[in-house]
Design a protein around this motif. Structure first.
Motif, PDB file in Angstrom:
ATOM      1  N   ALA A  25      -5.693  10.626 -15.351  1.00  0.00           N
ATOM      2  CA  ALA A  25      -4.860  10.535 -16.550  1.00  0.00           C
ATOM      3  C   ALA A  25      -3.428  10.173 -16.202  1.00  0.00           C
ATOM      4  O   ALA A  25      -2.718   9.546 -16.988  1.00  0.00           O
ATOM      5  CB  ALA A  25      -4.894  11.865 -17.308  1.00  0.00           C
ATOM      6  N   ASN A  26      -2.996  10.548 -14.992  1.00  0.00           N
ATOM      7  CA  ASN A  26      -1.624  10.286 -14.552  1.00  0.00           C
ATOM      8  C   ASN A  26      -1.665   9.941 -13.069  1.00  0.00           C
ATOM      9  O   ASN A  26      -2.048  10.776 -12.246  1.00  0.00           O
ATOM     10  CB  ASN A  26      -0.748  11.524 -14.799  1.00  0.00           C
ATOM     11  CG  ASN A  26       0.706  11.297 -14.445  1.00  0.00           C
ATOM     12  OD1 ASN A  26       1.029  10.984 -13.307  1.00  0.00           O
ATOM     13  ND2 ASN A  26       1.587  11.468 -15.417  1.00  0.00           N
ATOM     14  N   ILE A  27      -1.276   8.704 -12.721  1.00  0.00           N
ATOM     15  CA  ILE A  27      -1.391   8.279 -11.316  1.00  0.00           C
ATOM     16  C   ILE A  27      -0.472   9.071 -10.404  1.00  0.00           C
ATOM     17  O   ILE A  27      -0.793   9.307  -9.239  1.00  0.00           O
ATOM     18  CB  ILE A  27      -1.125   6.773 -11.149  1.00  0.00           C
ATOM     19  CG1 ILE A  27       0.287   6.395 -11.610  1.00  0.00           C
ATOM     20  CG2 ILE A  27      -2.178   5.944 -11.865  1.00  0.00           C
ATOM     21  CD1 ILE A  27       0.680   4.986 -11.215  1.00  0.00           C
ATOM     22  N   TYR A  28       0.675   9.517 -10.908  1.00  0.00           N
ATOM     23  CA  TYR A  28       1.616  10.262 -10.071  1.00  0.00           C
ATOM     24  C   TYR A  28       1.062  11.643  -9.740  1.00  0.00           C
ATOM     25  O   TYR A  28       1.157  12.105  -8.609  1.00  0.00           O
ATOM     26  CB  TYR A  28       2.967  10.366 -10.771  1.00  0.00           C
ATOM     27  CG  TYR A  28       3.483   9.014 -11.220  1.00  0.00           C
ATOM     28  CD1 TYR A  28       3.919   8.075 -10.278  1.00  0.00           C
ATOM     29  CD2 TYR A  28       3.501   8.652 -12.558  1.00  0.00           C
ATOM     30  CE1 TYR A  28       4.367   6.822 -10.667  1.00  0.00           C
ATOM     31  CE2 TYR A  28       3.947   7.405 -12.967  1.00  0.00           C
ATOM     32  CZ  TYR A  28       4.377   6.488 -12.016  1.00  0.00           C
ATOM     33  OH  TYR A  28       4.803   5.246 -12.404  1.00  0.00           O
ATOM     34  N   PHE A  73      -5.754  13.829  -5.275  1.00  0.00           N
ATOM     35  CA  PHE A  73      -7.004  13.401  -5.898  1.00  0.00           C
ATOM     36  C   PHE A  73      -7.396  12.019  -5.385  1.00  0.00           C
ATOM     37  O   PHE A  73      -8.565  11.689  -5.283  1.00  0.00           O
ATOM     38  CB  PHE A  73      -6.861  13.393  -7.420  1.00  0.00           C
ATOM     39  CG  PHE A  73      -8.139  13.135  -8.153  1.00  0.00           C
ATOM     40  CD1 PHE A  73      -9.213  14.010  -8.038  1.00  0.00           C
ATOM     41  CD2 PHE A  73      -8.291  12.010  -8.949  1.00  0.00           C
ATOM     42  CE1 PHE A  73     -10.417  13.762  -8.708  1.00  0.00           C
ATOM     43  CE2 PHE A  73      -9.479  11.753  -9.616  1.00  0.00           C
ATOM     44  CZ  PHE A  73     -10.547  12.639  -9.493  1.00  0.00           C
ATOM     45  N   PHE A  74      -6.403  11.203  -5.068  1.00  0.00           N
ATOM     46  CA  PHE A  74      -6.618   9.973  -4.307  1.00  0.00           C
ATOM     47  C   PHE A  74      -5.450   9.820  -3.348  1.00  0.00           C
ATOM     48  O   PHE A  74      -4.350  10.316  -3.599  1.00  0.00           O
ATOM     49  CB  PHE A  74      -6.776   8.751  -5.216  1.00  0.00           C
ATOM     50  CG  PHE A  74      -5.588   8.453  -6.094  1.00  0.00           C
ATOM     51  CD1 PHE A  74      -4.546   7.657  -5.647  1.00  0.00           C
ATOM     52  CD2 PHE A  74      -5.513   8.976  -7.374  1.00  0.00           C
ATOM     53  CE1 PHE A  74      -3.465   7.370  -6.458  1.00  0.00           C
ATOM     54  CE2 PHE A  74      -4.434   8.701  -8.198  1.00  0.00           C
ATOM     55  CZ  PHE A  74      -3.400   7.904  -7.735  1.00  0.00           C
ATOM     56  N   ALA A  75      -5.693   9.150  -2.222  1.00  0.00           N
ATOM     57  CA  ALA A  75      -4.707   9.115  -1.143  1.00  0.00           C
ATOM     58  C   ALA A  75      -3.996   7.773  -1.001  1.00  0.00           C
ATOM     59  O   ALA A  75      -3.006   7.683  -0.266  1.00  0.00           O
ATOM     60  CB  ALA A  75      -5.382   9.459   0.189  1.00  0.00           C
ATOM     61  N   ASN A 130     -12.827  14.352  -4.333  1.00  0.00           N
ATOM     62  CA  ASN A 130     -11.666  13.481  -4.475  1.00  0.00           C
ATOM     63  C   ASN A 130     -12.020  12.052  -4.076  1.00  0.00           C
ATOM     64  O   ASN A 130     -13.159  11.757  -3.709  1.00  0.00           O
ATOM     65  CB  ASN A 130     -10.499  13.999  -3.632  1.00  0.00           C
ATOM     66  CG  ASN A 130      -9.927  15.296  -4.184  1.00  0.00           C
ATOM     67  OD1 ASN A 130     -10.215  15.683  -5.312  1.00  0.00           O
ATOM     68  ND2 ASN A 130      -9.130  15.975  -3.381  1.00  0.00           N
ATOM     69  N   TYR A 131     -11.017  11.183  -4.114  1.00  0.00           N
ATOM     70  CA  TYR A 131     -11.229   9.775  -3.803  1.00  0.00           C
ATOM     71  C   TYR A 131     -10.232   9.310  -2.746  1.00  0.00           C
ATOM     72  O   TYR A 131      -9.168   9.923  -2.555  1.00  0.00           O
ATOM     73  CB  TYR A 131     -11.082   8.920  -5.063  1.00  0.00           C
ATOM     74  CG  TYR A 131     -12.133   9.220  -6.107  1.00  0.00           C
ATOM     75  CD1 TYR A 131     -13.379   8.596  -6.048  1.00  0.00           C
ATOM     76  CD2 TYR A 131     -11.883  10.122  -7.139  1.00  0.00           C
ATOM     77  CE1 TYR A 131     -14.353   8.862  -7.003  1.00  0.00           C
ATOM     78  CE2 TYR A 131     -12.856  10.399  -8.095  1.00  0.00           C
ATOM     79  CZ  TYR A 131     -14.084   9.770  -8.021  1.00  0.00           C
ATOM     80  OH  TYR A 131     -15.049  10.043  -8.950  1.00  0.00           O
ATOM     81  N   ALA A 132     -10.578   8.225  -2.088  1.00  0.00           N
ATOM     82  CA  ALA A 132      -9.684   7.664  -1.073  1.00  0.00           C
ATOM     83  C   ALA A 132      -8.604   6.796  -1.697  1.00  0.00           C
ATOM     84  O   ALA A 132      -7.462   6.809  -1.262  1.00  0.00           O
ATOM     85  CB  ALA A 132     -10.487   6.852  -0.057  1.00  0.00           C
ATOM     86  N   LEU A 173       0.841  -1.197   0.000  1.00  0.00           N
ATOM     87  CA  LEU A 173       0.000   0.000   0.000  1.00  0.00           C
ATOM     88  C   LEU A 173       0.877   1.248   0.000  1.00  0.00           C
ATOM     89  O   LEU A 173       1.728   1.430   0.868  1.00  0.00           O
ATOM     90  CB  LEU A 173      -0.897   0.002   1.238  1.00  0.00           C
ATOM     91  CG  LEU A 173      -1.894   1.157   1.343  1.00  0.00           C
ATOM     92  CD1 LEU A 173      -3.007   0.995   0.308  1.00  0.00           C
ATOM     93  CD2 LEU A 173      -2.486   1.240   2.750  1.00  0.00           C
ATOM     94  N   PHE A 174       0.685   2.105  -0.990  1.00  0.00           N
ATOM     95  CA  PHE A 174       1.286   3.436  -1.013  1.00  0.00           C
ATOM     96  C   PHE A 174       0.209   4.403  -0.496  1.00  0.00           C
ATOM     97  O   PHE A 174      -0.932   4.362  -0.986  1.00  0.00           O
ATOM     98  CB  PHE A 174       1.695   3.837  -2.431  1.00  0.00           C
ATOM     99  CG  PHE A 174       2.943   3.166  -2.931  1.00  0.00           C
ATOM    100  CD1 PHE A 174       4.030   3.929  -3.359  1.00  0.00           C
ATOM    101  CD2 PHE A 174       3.041   1.778  -2.999  1.00  0.00           C
ATOM    102  CE1 PHE A 174       5.180   3.326  -3.837  1.00  0.00           C
ATOM    103  CE2 PHE A 174       4.190   1.164  -3.467  1.00  0.00           C
ATOM    104  CZ  PHE A 174       5.270   1.944  -3.883  1.00  0.00           C
ATOM    105  N   TYR A 175       0.560   5.254   0.461  1.00  0.00           N
ATOM    106  CA  TYR A 175      -0.477   6.122   1.024  1.00  0.00           C
ATOM    107  C   TYR A 175       0.078   7.500   1.367  1.00  0.00           C
ATOM    108  O   TYR A 175       1.269   7.659   1.665  1.00  0.00           O
ATOM    109  CB  TYR A 175      -1.094   5.480   2.266  1.00  0.00           C
ATOM    110  CG  TYR A 175      -0.182   5.369   3.464  1.00  0.00           C
ATOM    111  CD1 TYR A 175      -0.250   6.296   4.511  1.00  0.00           C
ATOM    112  CD2 TYR A 175       0.756   4.339   3.578  1.00  0.00           C
ATOM    113  CE1 TYR A 175       0.582   6.200   5.612  1.00  0.00           C
ATOM    114  CE2 TYR A 175       1.586   4.233   4.675  1.00  0.00           C
ATOM    115  CZ  TYR A 175       1.499   5.167   5.691  1.00  0.00           C
ATOM    116  OH  TYR A 175       2.335   5.071   6.787  1.00  0.00           O
ATOM    117  N   ARG A 176      -0.787   8.489   1.299  1.00  0.00           N
ATOM    118  CA  ARG A 176      -0.458   9.854   1.679  1.00  0.00           C
ATOM    119  C   ARG A 176      -0.635   9.980   3.191  1.00  0.00           C
ATOM    120  O   ARG A 176      -1.746  10.086   3.692  1.00  0.00           O
ATOM    121  CB  ARG A 176      -1.372  10.823   0.933  1.00  0.00           C
ATOM    122  CG  ARG A 176      -1.062  11.003  -0.547  1.00  0.00           C
ATOM    123  CD  ARG A 176       0.146  11.918  -0.750  1.00  0.00           C
ATOM    124  NE  ARG A 176      -0.075  13.206  -0.149  1.00  0.00           N
ATOM    125  CZ  ARG A 176      -0.643  14.245  -0.763  1.00  0.00           C
ATOM    126  NH1 ARG A 176      -1.021  14.130  -2.029  1.00  0.00           N
ATOM    127  NH2 ARG A 176      -0.823  15.387  -0.134  1.00  0.00           N
TER     128      ARG A 176
END
Length: 297
Positions: free
Chosen positions: A120-123, A130-132, A55-57, A19-22
């Motif tokens: 359009a770009n996950i990074y 926009f997602f965490a 935004n999204y989780a 899991l990558f998370y903010r």
């Protein structure tokens, strides 16, 4: 790498999904640590969505080749993928159905985007908040560091949240010697060389592919690296996908049919019924070969 107790290859490098998370967004949502269970995963996702409903989780890719997340959830719930020695599909197994229902809840509750065109770009999506969260492999550690170096973004990696276990999929690449090779001794010496901890570490430094030899992790202090340590922990809880040549086709079919449910074109029950029928057709030749072999035995 062994099949039926017989060794076919030696691991060269390994990978898995974590899991990558903010971490900054999770703190804003009131969580001081990443989710460790499915229940916590839903709870933190709902809190993140409340922070900014636009935004999204989390981001789950719906590209057909990205089948890893639903398969991981099936493994974590001790579900079945195939049955009868990998002869037939088993996607109607109750634990499998429950895992896929959990996966679909993220879309149903608006916690994950349905339309891939939204990301359009996950990074950029991850860096902008926009997602965490998203699930991916070690290659994205350096990519995120490179792309987000000028942004005040706090992110980390963690072993996957789990239910009955915290499994992820086992991946990587291995070294084998052809049975027909005329240079078996030289080939084996080369494999021994590439398996040395110091060479494994040098290969990691050059390619960022994770070492298969555990001593390399200790020698290079990788297991203490805050962005890599989660992979070391996760690699102790991994499971291989079915060891059959038809697996990639089956995994792609799973993702294709789940996509129709995500887009509300059919129900999960109907999708899995169709999926099992298609998987049974894919495995028809396998059944014929195994039956023929059993008759000869």
């Amino acid at each position: 790498n062994s099949i039926d107790g017989k060794i076919f290859g030696i691991p060269w490098y390994v990978d898995t999904r974590v899991l990558f998370y903010r971490s900054d967004i999770l703190r804003q949502a009131g969580f001081s640590h990443p989710p460790r269970t499915w229940q916590e995963w839903l709870a933190v996702s709902r809190k993140i969505k409340q922070l900014n409903p636009a935004n999204y989780a989390i981001f789950f890719s719906l590209v057909h080749a990205d089948w890893q997340v639903p398969v991981i959830l099936i493994l974590q719930n001790e579900g079945k993928i195939l049955r009868n020695h990998n002869r037939y599909g088993a996607f109607d197994d109750p634990n499998t159905v429950e895992a896929l229902q959990f996966y679909l809840r993220f879309f149903e509750e608006g916690l994950a985007p349905r339309r891939m065109s939204e990301v359009a770009n996950i990074y950029h999506g991850f860096g902008s908040g926009f997602f965490a969260m998203f699930i991916t492999g070690p290659w994205n550690v350096n990519e995120l560091n490179r792309r987000l170096k000028d942004q005040t973004v706090e992110w980390r990696t963690a072993p996957l949240p789990g239910r009955k276990n915290r499994l992820s999929v086992a991946g990587g690449s291995s070294l084998v010697i052809s049975r027909r090779s005329r240079q078996k001794e030289a080939a084996w010496r080369f494999i021994e060389f590439l398996s040395r901890p110091d060479i494994q570490l040098r290969f990691y430094q050059a390619s960022k592919d994770l070492p298969a030899v555990q001593a390399a992790w200790k020698d290079g202090k990788l297991q203490n690296d805050p962005q890599i340590a989660a992979f070391y922990q996760q690699l102790h809880q991994v499971q291989a996908t079915p060891k059959i040549p038809e697996w990639e086709r089956i995994a792609t079919k799973l993702q294709e049919h789940l996509e129709t449910v995500v887009y509300q074109q059919t129900t999960l029950e109907n999708a899995l019924q169709t999926l099992n029928a298609e998987v049974d057709r894919i495995l028809e030749k396998r059944r014929w070969l195994l039956n023929k072999q059993n008759k000869q035995d």
